[in-house]
Design an enzyme around this catalytic site. Structure first.
Site, short mmCIF file in Angstrom:
data_model
loop_
_atom_site.label_atom_id
_atom_site.label_comp_id
_atom_site.label_asym_id
_atom_site.label_seq_id
_atom_site.Cartn_x
_atom_site.Cartn_y
_atom_site.Cartn_z
N GLU A 33 -9.74 -14.51 53.42
CA GLU A 33 -11.11 -13.99 53.60
C GLU A 33 -11.37 -13.63 55.07
O GLU A 33 -12.33 -14.11 55.69
CB GLU A 33 -12.14 -14.98 53.06
CG GLU A 33 -12.05 -15.12 51.55
CD GLU A 33 -13.19 -15.91 50.91
OE1 GLU A 33 -13.53 -15.63 49.76
OE2 GLU A 33 -13.74 -16.82 51.59
N GLU A 55 -9.44 -13.83 44.24
CA GLU A 55 -10.31 -14.97 43.96
C GLU A 55 -11.50 -14.50 43.14
O GLU A 55 -12.20 -13.56 43.53
CB GLU A 55 -10.87 -15.61 45.24
CG GLU A 55 -9.88 -16.32 46.11
CD GLU A 55 -10.55 -17.06 47.26
OE1 GLU A 55 -11.77 -17.36 47.15
OE2 GLU A 55 -9.88 -17.34 48.26
#
Length: 350
Positions: A178, A284
């Site tokens: 991320e 995800e």
């Protein structure tokens, strides 16, 4: 994924009694499963899960069961559900050892033995890395930037070599987790020094390819619906000479907004493919564990959308820690409170 404690506060309005439940606290499931059809996807499409908590949960005596109540190894259970891929995070020197190189390799061996493809998620930290936390490993904290680039390269090679020694060649590797504003702050913070972030990404890319030319390298950002951030970040990486093979995305909608965010995510995926000639993977996803039917509908929708991207450029979808039940108050898993998969994971069925 955001690692702060999640409290599941919603109460189910519909309760369906099931003889397989041994207490009244398990999430209720409706009877629509009999008519449900899971999405049909390409044979190469990655249907997977990040189950990096597994060894820590097993050390705390957690067990996992199929829908009939039969205890199973979690990797075999994921395979029986219809998944073909496993994602595992790597931390440099974490407190307690969970997700260090030895723990990573042990889980990767189990994934390989279960016949699964493997995605390695380098956080380049001793703990969680996400858009708000990109802290250097303690051992790298005082390094000058050129030495930091070297440390990232050498660590990546070491982990890749250790995996290969144990018979594991990852199908995919993430350079950072991320990294919507870079990684290894402050040196690699994209908003203040995009060139440094690009150098770190390139160092990781070259390290992976030096060990395995076939392994695909992913750069992963949060909020897959946020085209503005994606275009800014990948334009910056491209302009500064970074390389990647796949753009990775996270997507965590709620039961109320998943339709809107799925549509925006698909728009962003198509924009990324067109702008960078790069395929996309959702590495995800997650939604409320106590809303399994709606979570299944979300998964069905996003899997169908990603699989339908033109020319096979939508590569897969991974659920983040579905096995997490009664664990650290995490509320976005996909198992019920008795350790069985909920209807949510029917979306991954073959």
């Amino acid at each position: 994924m955001k690692k702060a404690t999640w409290l599941s506060a919603l109460v189910l309005l519909f309760l369906n009694v099931s003889c397989s439940k041994n207490n009244g606290s398990a999430p209720a499931q409706t009877t629509t499963t009999a008519t449900y059809k899971s999405p049909v996807v390409a044979s190469t499409f990655a249907k997977g899960a990040d189950i990096s908590w597994i060894t820590q949960m097993e050390a705390s005596n957690y067990k996992f069961y199929d829908k009939t109540g039969k205890q199973q190894d979690l990797f075999a259970l994921m395979k029986s559900i219809g998944m073909n891929s496993i994602r595992l995070r790597a931390w440099v020197n974490p407190t307690g050892g969970w997700c260090n190189t030895a723990d990573l390799v042990a889980k990767a061996v189990r994934a390989k033995n279960a016949g699964m493809k493997i995605l390695i998620d380098f956080h380049y930290s001793d703990t969680w890395a996400d858009p708000g936390d990109q802290n250097k490993p303690a051992a790298w904290a005082s390094l000058a930037f050129p030495d930091l680039v070297t440390a990232l390269h050498d660590y990546t090679v070491h982990v890749m070599d250790t995996l290969q020694t144990n018979g594991i060649t990852p199908d995919w590797v993430q350079i950072g987790n991320e990294t919507s504003n870079g990684m290894l702050w402050d040196d690699g913070k994209a908003s203040t020094n995009m060139a440094n972030f690009a150098a770190l990404v390139l160092s990781g890319y070259n390290a992976v390819k030096s060990v395995s030319s076939t392994t695909k390298v992913i750069v992963h950002l949060a909020n897959g619906y946020d085209n503005t951030t994606y275009q800014w970040l990948f334009d910056g990486l491209k302009a500064n000479g970074a390389k990647w093979d796949i753009i990775g995305m996270s997507l965590y909608p709620t039961t109320a907004n998943y339709g809107t965010l799925d549509a925006q995510c698909l728009t962003n995926i198509n924009a990324m493919v067109a702008r960078y000639s790069t395929p996309v993977m959702i590495v995800e996803v997650g939604m409320e564990a106590d809303q399994p039917q709606t979570t299944r509908d979300f998964l069905t929708d996003i899997i169908t959308k990603v699989n339908g991207v033109a020319n096979g450029q939508g590569l897969g979808v991974f659920y983040w820690e579905p096995e997490a039940y009664n664990w650290l108050s995490y509320g976005l898993g996909a198992f019920d409170t008795t350790g069985k998969p909920t209807a949510a994971l029917d979306a991954f069925a073959n």
